[in-house]
Design a protein around this motif. Structure first.
Motif, short mmCIF file in Angstrom:
data_model
loop_
_atom_site.label_atom_id
_atom_site.label_comp_id
_atom_site.label_asym_id
_atom_site.label_seq_id
_atom_site.Cartn_x
_atom_site.Cartn_y
_atom_site.Cartn_z
N THR A 63 39.42 40.36 45.98
CA THR A 63 40.57 41.05 46.58
C THR A 63 41.79 40.94 45.69
N ASN A 64 42.05 39.74 45.18
CA ASN A 64 43.22 39.54 44.33
C ASN A 64 43.14 40.34 43.05
N LEU A 65 41.99 40.33 42.42
CA LEU A 65 41.83 41.06 41.17
C LEU A 65 41.99 42.56 41.38
N ALA B 224 40.81 41.33 25.91
CA ALA B 224 39.59 40.58 26.20
C ALA B 224 38.97 40.98 27.54
N ARG B 225 37.67 40.77 27.64
CA ARG B 225 36.96 40.81 28.92
C ARG B 225 36.86 39.38 29.43
N VAL B 226 36.95 39.22 30.75
CA VAL B 226 36.96 37.89 31.35
C VAL B 226 35.83 37.78 32.36
N ASP B 227 35.06 36.70 32.26
CA ASP B 227 34.11 36.32 33.30
C ASP B 227 34.70 35.15 34.06
N ILE C 174 35.74 28.82 34.51
CA ILE C 174 34.79 28.15 35.39
C ILE C 174 35.53 27.57 36.58
N GLY C 175 35.15 27.98 37.79
CA GLY C 175 35.78 27.51 39.02
C GLY C 175 37.04 28.29 39.34
N THR C 176 36.89 29.58 39.60
CA THR C 176 38.06 30.46 39.64
C THR C 176 38.88 30.36 40.91
N GLY C 177 38.29 29.94 42.05
CA GLY C 177 39.07 29.89 43.29
C GLY C 177 39.61 31.26 43.66
N ALA D 143 41.91 33.25 35.88
CA ALA D 143 41.26 34.40 35.26
C ALA D 143 42.23 35.58 35.14
N ALA D 144 42.99 35.83 36.18
CA ALA D 144 43.96 36.94 36.14
C ALA D 144 45.04 36.69 35.11
N ALA D 145 45.54 35.45 35.05
CA ALA D 145 46.58 35.12 34.06
C ALA D 145 46.04 35.30 32.65
#
Length: 305
Positions: free
Chosen positions: A169-171, A152-155, A134-137, A142-144
């Motif tokens: 872009t980063n992902l 796992a899948r990540v939201d 929550i609050g990914t910036g 999330a990437a880490a």
């Protein structure tokens, strides 16, 4: 003091930049805590090196274009009090590179350490199916998590469209956009209805008094990602009260609180939070299991949020 001119070396430029920075009234904390490390970051980035590049040689000569870039960045760092990450456009978290801009906080959370350890002993080698940040910036946590939990899948959520665009872009550049899904959501509002094995958040938690006293560098960051009301709990409190409904039976909630942790324990003194200790610096991160969240009466223990 004039900047060394080509054929100036990396070391000469770092020495010069350190002297310039050390004589200015700067605040640190966006990835470094001293002028020397800040100078090295500026110089290496200006010369086209990542900080962990094994090819770095202090005696490497720097060309005129790079010297000009470095000089401009040092000047802006001093005059505008810009965090170095916003000048270079890059920061690192959990060993991964991220593009950053003024839509997002500069990555610096101590959460990198427990993520790399897969939140042992609570999770460890236990496989996870779904993770929520929550609050990914910029997408760094999330990437880490996606790296640490490849099964796992990540939201990942944010309320700022600019932040979500940068995270996308980063992902994509990290090759994680097939496993990390971005959602425009305010806490849980805007998410598909599902339960998670792990929820992680570094939410806004700076209280009103601390916001008023922030150094100039921090005022370049989005205020909505920092400020959280009188006691710093405007986001943490509703997150805690709702999270139990979004966790699986043996799920885990991990939240960074900074100094708002004191206000949190004062509000809900019987809430069984475990506060993490870090080997590499940092504090103010709690862990709580889903059954403890669901079993707690938030209205009876202290004032409700």
């Amino acid at each position: 003091m004039k900047i060394p001119q080509p054929p100036a070396t990396l070391l000469e430029l770092v020495d010069w930049a350190e002297q310039r920075l050390a004589t200015a009234p700067l605040a640190y904390g966006h990835g470094t805590d001293n002028p020397r490390d800040e100078a090295a970051w500026l110089v290496l980035a200006g010369a086209g090196f990542a900080p962990d590049d094994p090819a770095i040689d202090p005696d490497t000569a720097v060309d005129a274009a790079a010297v000009e870039t470095i000089g401009g960045w040092v000047q802006r760092r001093i005059e505008e009090r810009l965090p170095t990450a916003y000048l270079t456009g890059r920061a690192w978290f959990a060993g991964l590179p991220f593009r950053v801009n003024e839509h997002v906080l500069v990555p610096r959370s101590p959460l990198a350490e427990p993520i790399a350890e897969r939140f042992a002993p609570w999770i460890g080698e236990r496989p996870l199916e779904r993770i929520l940040e929550i609050g990914t910036g910029c997408g760094c946590i999330a990437a880490a998590c996606a790296h640490a939990f490849p099964e796992a899948r990540v939201d990942a959520t944010d309320i700022d469209d600019g932040a979500l665009a940068l995270a996308a872009t980063n992902l994509a550049e990290l090759g994680l956009d097939d496993r990390v899904a971005l959602h425009r959501a305010d806490l849980f509002d805007g998410l598909p209805r599902r339960r998670y094995d792990l929820i992680v958040s570094n939410p806004p938690y700076v209280d009103r008094a601390a916001m008023a006293a922030l150094p100039a560098e921090y005022r370049h960051e989005p205020g909505s990602a920092l400020g959280a009301g009188e006691d710093g709990l405007d986001v943490i409190a509703p997150l805690l009260m709702a999270a139990g409904d979004w966790l699986v039976e043996d799920g885990l909630l991990v939240v960074e609180t900074g100094r708002a942790g004191a206000a949190l324990t004062a509000r809900w003194p019987r809430l069984p939070l475990t506060w993490l200790e870090f080997d590499h610096g940092g504090e103010g991160v709690f862990v709580i299991e889903a059954d403890a969240l669901r079993g707690h009466d938030f209205s009876a223990d202290g004032r409700s949020g």
